[in-house]
Design a protein around this motif. Sequence first.
Motif, PDB file in Angstrom:
ATOM      1  N   PHE A 150       2.729  19.904 -53.048  1.00 26.64           N
ATOM      2  CA  PHE A 150       1.326  20.224 -52.820  1.00 26.64           C
ATOM      3  C   PHE A 150       0.783  19.282 -51.748  1.00 26.64           C
ATOM      4  N   PRO A 151       0.074  19.814 -50.745  1.00 30.65           N
ATOM      5  CA  PRO A 151      -0.356  18.986 -49.613  1.00 30.65           C
ATOM      6  C   PRO A 151      -1.117  17.736 -50.014  1.00 30.65           C
ATOM      7  N   ILE A 168      -7.760  22.635 -54.088  1.00 35.20           N
ATOM      8  CA  ILE A 168      -7.496  22.886 -55.509  1.00 35.20           C
ATOM      9  C   ILE A 168      -6.407  23.944 -55.686  1.00 35.20           C
ATOM     10  N   SER A 169      -6.126  24.695 -54.631  1.00 39.64           N
ATOM     11  CA  SER A 169      -5.067  25.701 -54.691  1.00 39.64           C
ATOM     12  C   SER A 169      -4.623  26.029 -53.280  1.00 39.64           C
ATOM     13  N   VAL A 170      -3.447  26.608 -53.177  1.00 37.71           N
ATOM     14  CA  VAL A 170      -2.968  27.134 -51.900  1.00 37.71           C
ATOM     15  C   VAL A 170      -2.440  28.543 -52.152  1.00 37.71           C
ATOM     16  N   GLY A 171      -2.426  29.353 -51.103  1.00 34.14           N
ATOM     17  CA  GLY A 171      -1.927  30.702 -51.231  1.00 34.14           C
ATOM     18  C   GLY A 171      -2.970  31.659 -51.777  1.00 34.14           C
ATOM     19  N   ILE A 180      -3.264  38.588 -43.096  1.00 38.38           N
ATOM     20  CA  ILE A 180      -1.839  38.269 -43.141  1.00 38.38           C
ATOM     21  C   ILE A 180      -1.562  36.999 -43.941  1.00 38.38           C
ATOM     22  N   VAL A 181      -2.629  36.364 -44.451  1.00 38.29           N
ATOM     23  CA  VAL A 181      -2.482  35.065 -45.109  1.00 38.29           C
ATOM     24  C   VAL A 181      -1.479  35.050 -46.261  1.00 38.29           C
ATOM     25  N   PRO A 182      -1.526  36.017 -47.206  1.00 35.20           N
ATOM     26  CA  PRO A 182      -0.573  35.927 -48.318  1.00 35.20           C
ATOM     27  C   PRO A 182       0.883  35.892 -47.865  1.00 35.20           C
ATOM     28  N   ALA A 183       1.188  36.576 -46.754  1.00 38.88           N
ATOM     29  CA  ALA A 183       2.564  36.563 -46.252  1.00 38.88           C
ATOM     30  C   ALA A 183       2.945  35.211 -45.677  1.00 38.88           C
ATOM     31  N   LEU A 184       1.943  34.442 -45.226  1.00 39.76           N
ATOM     32  CA  LEU A 184       2.235  33.174 -44.559  1.00 39.76           C
ATOM     33  C   LEU A 184       2.008  31.960 -45.459  1.00 39.76           C
ATOM     34  N   ARG A 185       1.068  32.077 -46.371  1.00 34.02           N
ATOM     35  CA  ARG A 185       0.762  30.959 -47.268  1.00 34.02           C
ATOM     36  C   ARG A 185       1.370  31.143 -48.654  1.00 34.02           C
ATOM     37  N   GLY A 186       1.813  32.359 -48.958  1.00 34.47           N
ATOM     38  CA  GLY A 186       2.454  32.610 -50.238  1.00 34.47           C
ATOM     39  C   GLY A 186       1.470  32.932 -51.345  1.00 34.47           C
ATOM     40  N   LYS A 187       2.004  33.143 -52.542  1.00 34.28           N
ATOM     41  CA  LYS A 187       1.190  33.410 -53.714  1.00 34.28           C
ATOM     42  C   LYS A 187       0.384  32.172 -54.115  1.00 34.28           C
ATOM     43  N   GLU A 188      -0.696  32.415 -54.838  1.00 33.40           N
ATOM     44  CA  GLU A 188      -1.557  31.304 -55.228  1.00 33.40           C
ATOM     45  C   GLU A 188      -0.816  30.316 -56.114  1.00 33.40           C
ATOM     46  N   LYS A 189      -1.004  29.047 -55.800  1.00 36.01           N
ATOM     47  CA  LYS A 189      -0.454  27.965 -56.612  1.00 36.01           C
ATOM     48  C   LYS A 189      -1.580  26.971 -56.856  1.00 36.01           C
ATOM     49  N   ASP A 190      -1.885  26.730 -58.123  1.00 33.04           N
ATOM     50  CA  ASP A 190      -2.997  25.852 -58.492  1.00 33.04           C
ATOM     51  C   ASP A 190      -2.519  24.429 -58.745  1.00 33.04           C
ATOM     52  N   ARG A 191      -3.390  23.489 -58.394  1.00 32.86           N
ATOM     53  CA  ARG A 191      -3.139  22.089 -58.758  1.00 32.86           C
ATOM     54  C   ARG A 191      -3.583  21.846 -60.195  1.00 32.86           C
ATOM     55  N   TYR A 221      -9.121  30.021 -58.992  1.00 37.87           N
ATOM     56  CA  TYR A 221      -8.438  28.874 -59.591  1.00 37.87           C
ATOM     57  C   TYR A 221      -8.333  29.072 -61.098  1.00 37.87           C
ATOM     58  N   GLY A 222      -7.137  28.893 -61.604  1.00 38.02           N
ATOM     59  CA  GLY A 222      -6.867  29.087 -63.019  1.00 38.02           C
ATOM     60  C   GLY A 222      -5.939  30.247 -63.285  1.00 38.02           C
ATOM     61  N   SER A 223      -5.838  31.177 -62.313  1.00 39.16           N
ATOM     62  CA  SER A 223      -4.945  32.322 -62.524  1.00 39.16           C
ATOM     63  C   SER A 223      -3.487  31.873 -62.623  1.00 39.16           C
ATOM     64  N   ASP A 224      -3.154  30.813 -61.911  1.00 34.48           N
ATOM     65  CA  ASP A 224      -1.772  30.312 -61.925  1.00 34.48           C
ATOM     66  C   ASP A 224      -1.468  29.517 -63.192  1.00 34.48           C
ATOM     67  N   ILE A 225      -2.529  29.009 -63.841  1.00 34.22           N
ATOM     68  CA  ILE A 225      -2.328  28.193 -65.044  1.00 34.22           C
ATOM     69  C   ILE A 225      -2.833  28.905 -66.296  1.00 34.22           C
TER      70      ILE A 225
END
Length: 508
Positions: A150-151, A168-171, A180-191, A221-225
């Motif tokens: 995580f950055p 707080i999240s990326v993707g 085009i962001v989801p293809a380049l940043r990927g699926k959401e990942k939460d801290r 934020y929270g969908s990943d957790i």
Amino acid sequence: MTSSSDRSPAVDVSSPKTYEVRTYGCQMNVHDSERLSGLLEEAGYVPAPEGSDGDADVVVFNTCAVRENADNRLYGNLGRLAPRKASRPGMQIAVGGCLAQKDRDTIVKKAPWVDVVFGTHNIGKLPVLLERARVQEEAQVEIAESLEAFPSTLPTRRESAYAAWVSISVGCNNTCTFCIVPALRGKEKDRRTGDILAEIEALVGEGVSEITLLGQNVNAYGSDIGDREAFSKLLRACGTIEGLERVRFTSPHPRDFTDDVIAAMAETPNVMPQLHMPLQSGSDTVLKAMRRSYRQDRYLGIIEKVRAAMPDAAISTDIIVGFPGETEEDFEQTMHVVREARFTNAFTFQYSKRPGTPAATMDGQIPKEVVQSRYERLVALQEEISWDENKKQVGRTLELMVAEGEGRKDGATHRLSGRAPDNRLVHFTKPDREVRPGDVVTVEITYAAPHHLLAEGAVLDVRRTRAGDAWEKRNAQEAVKPAGVLLGLPQIGVPAPLPVATGGCAAH
């Protein structure tokens, strides 16, 4: 065990090398560039003097891929650096960010003088790749397909001493047809929430008094957790951090903007009464073609609830004009929403093809002259509304956080500039006593323009803050060091409180 090739290389400290970072795109890219700068400084590089314009030992391009001509802009800039690199032995050029993630090997083929190409998921590898390119004397192209770290775990050279981004999240999990962001940043990942709060507390300890929570779809934020109320809980937790005066966030999505978030905003004193809520279009037909998961009624319903909970909230938006298939009736629906919502300001864009997106190949591409005409009508309407809404501020007494670099004419007009709680830009008369960026002043608004307010009378009060102390300390340190990182995009105000990406990947 970490191999020697994976450790950050040390630069010869007897003759430190200089670096310059040029950033294009959204707040996420700006924040990534703070990480890149921190990585380079940890490896021993120093910022190139301000105005060096490519005259550095290492020049890093942190790119954006959401605009139609993003690649032309990059290759034009790379071409201008080619002769300088040829005449300067040891100079290195690196290209990272969304365009690098998308184009990969193409960059080195088109610009063989580039030394390093890295993607959005492995920015932490930059110093290693630069050293590897130097030793092996060949270009290093390394694109990770998923996030390596995580950055926020990386070192950072922040652009402001008193305001900060906090990721707080990326993707992104959305599938908007223009993006085009989801293809380049990927699926959401939460801290982890604890890690976010620990970073904020550390920043406040260093003097930061304003933070902006940052994510491609920040309120998801929270969908990943697995916690649908995680974002509202995070806002409320920010309210318990002593010394944290202002909290903002960008950019939310109407789909995930739930009542618990509105309640948290209204009930948490340091969460500012300001919301940036991308609309994109007011037409249900166009929203469906965009694959936006809300409709006009849902959007206006959110605005109504926000205004009921926070009557003084300033609401801004993003709007795309001329999406494929947009009819005059569709456009009029957008104008209707603008009239109903009465945005404080809107970031308006003419649709442009993003290569690799579904919308780029859709039928019904709108002629340029039609798009231009609609765009001008929309801008004129929004200018009128922005001015009317700003006029309502005349006579109000507001607390401003003093900003750095916000007023281009401040020197000539003997004014300073600051941001109101709702993020409006205010230019105010310079007081007799010293006022530093990060300090707080109280002023009375005397004049309104469409994009700023004036406080022409005497400042009513000056409150010196720890944030101002932090700015003063950092400024003193910078005076004996080379100037800071050069960011290659226009400044969008105080680094933290800006509500919106100017057309970049966070603006959706």
